[in-house]
Design an enzyme around this catalytic site. Structure first.
Site, PDB file in Angstrom:
ATOM      1  N   GLU A 251       4.438 -24.088  68.807  1.00 36.78           N
ATOM      2  CA  GLU A 251       5.618 -24.950  68.852  1.00 36.78           C
ATOM      3  C   GLU A 251       6.729 -24.222  69.580  1.00 36.78           C
ATOM      4  O   GLU A 251       6.916 -23.012  69.396  1.00 36.78           O
ATOM      5  CB  GLU A 251       6.065 -25.295  67.422  1.00 36.78           C
ATOM      6  CG  GLU A 251       7.213 -26.296  67.327  1.00 36.78           C
ATOM      7  CD  GLU A 251       8.601 -25.649  67.303  1.00 36.78           C
ATOM      8  OE1 GLU A 251       9.592 -26.405  67.334  1.00 36.78           O
ATOM      9  OE2 GLU A 251       8.698 -24.407  67.252  1.00 36.78           O
TER      10      GLU A 251
ATOM     11  N   ASP B 235      10.854 -24.954  71.737  1.00 36.96           N
ATOM     12  CA  ASP B 235      12.027 -25.814  71.852  1.00 36.96           C
ATOM     13  C   ASP B 235      12.522 -25.845  73.289  1.00 36.96           C
ATOM     14  O   ASP B 235      12.585 -24.809  73.958  1.00 36.96           O
ATOM     15  CB  ASP B 235      13.156 -25.277  70.967  1.00 36.96           C
ATOM     16  CG  ASP B 235      12.704 -25.051  69.531  1.00 36.96           C
ATOM     17  OD1 ASP B 235      12.476 -26.047  68.835  1.00 36.96           O
ATOM     18  OD2 ASP B 235      12.585 -23.881  69.125  1.00 36.96           O
TER      19      ASP B 235
END
Length: 249
Positions: free
Chosen positions: A35, A37
């Site tokens: 993950e 950003d």
């Protein structure tokens, strides 16, 4: 079906978050997913950083959107974590995707557009995913419902996920109404009812941010589709212990 382990911002307890050392370490640990950003630089380049400002994770101050990509590359995004990582750079989404392209790993790209709703962020991210042929093993997530809807109009087949930490009545139906394929919830929202509701809607349920062993076990017991963790090595070890002692899992 086993609960997958996604490295939250990479192996971010052992290396500076959202940097190549953290991603490489997570990959070597055997995480099934990473993950990260994404925000936009002043010149419209998607870059990997969690905060809207550079203050917490670099040697500078100010908003990400006020720096060009070249300026961001020259910041030190590692020393705040450890001297060992001095001068580790902020990287672009493109650099990350080029690294991930040949690896057997899923991606979760969180669009950080709930505070600053960057113009064309969805389109820019999508174009890069297509360029590197990673669209079909990437989930796009956001706290911004409008962003989920915008992605639906770009490509309905792209997996999208609504992020939330709020107890919203009819949450699963709401996410499905936006066109989301998955729901990413804060761990305190996890219970058997929401697991069942997501199952009925054929919607993946992933849980963040799971660093404590007790929470890992809860997610494995309730059969969440995946967890996001800063310590993928521990999560993988605990999953092995759990599944080894629970043959009904």
């Amino acid at each position: 079906m086993k609960t997958l382990v996604y490295a939250h911002r990479g192996a971010s307890k052992l290396a500076p978050e959202n940097t190549m050392p953290a991603f490489q370490l997570a990959y070597e640990m055997g995480a099934e997913g990473i993950e990260t950003d994404v925000q936009l630089s002043k010149d419209g380049i998607p870059v990997l950083i969690h905060d809207e400002t550079v203050r917490r994770t670099t040697n500078a101050i100010g908003f990400v959107q006020d720096y060009t990509y070249e300026q961001l590359q020259n910041l030190d995004a590692g020393s705040w974590f450890s001297e060992k990582f001095e001068n580790t750079p902020i990287i672009s989404l493109e650099e990350f995707l080029a690294w991930a392209e040949g690896k057997n790993i899923d991606l979760n790209i969180e669009l950080k557009n709930n505070v600053i709703d960057y113009s064309d962020l969805e389109k820019k991210v999508y174009q890069l995913l297509i360029k590197y042929k990673l669209a079909r093993r990437t989930t796009i997530s956001s706290f911004n419902p409008a962003s989920i809807e915008r992605f639906k109009h770009i490509d309905r087949k792209i997996a999208t996920a609504l992020l939330t930490s709020q107890r919203i009545k009819g949450l699963v139906d709401y996410a499905a109404g936006l066109g989301a394929h998955a729901l990413h919830i804060k761990h305190r929202l996890l219970n058997s009812a929401i697991v069942e509701q997501c199952f009925e809607k054929d919607m993946a349920l992933r849980v963040y941010t799971i660093n404590r062993v007790s929470l890992m076990k809860k997610c494995y017991q309730l059969k969440a589709d995946a967890i996001f963790t800063d310590v993928p090595d521990i999560a993988i070890d605990q999953r092995q212990l759990f599944t080894g002692g629970n043959h009904s899992y």
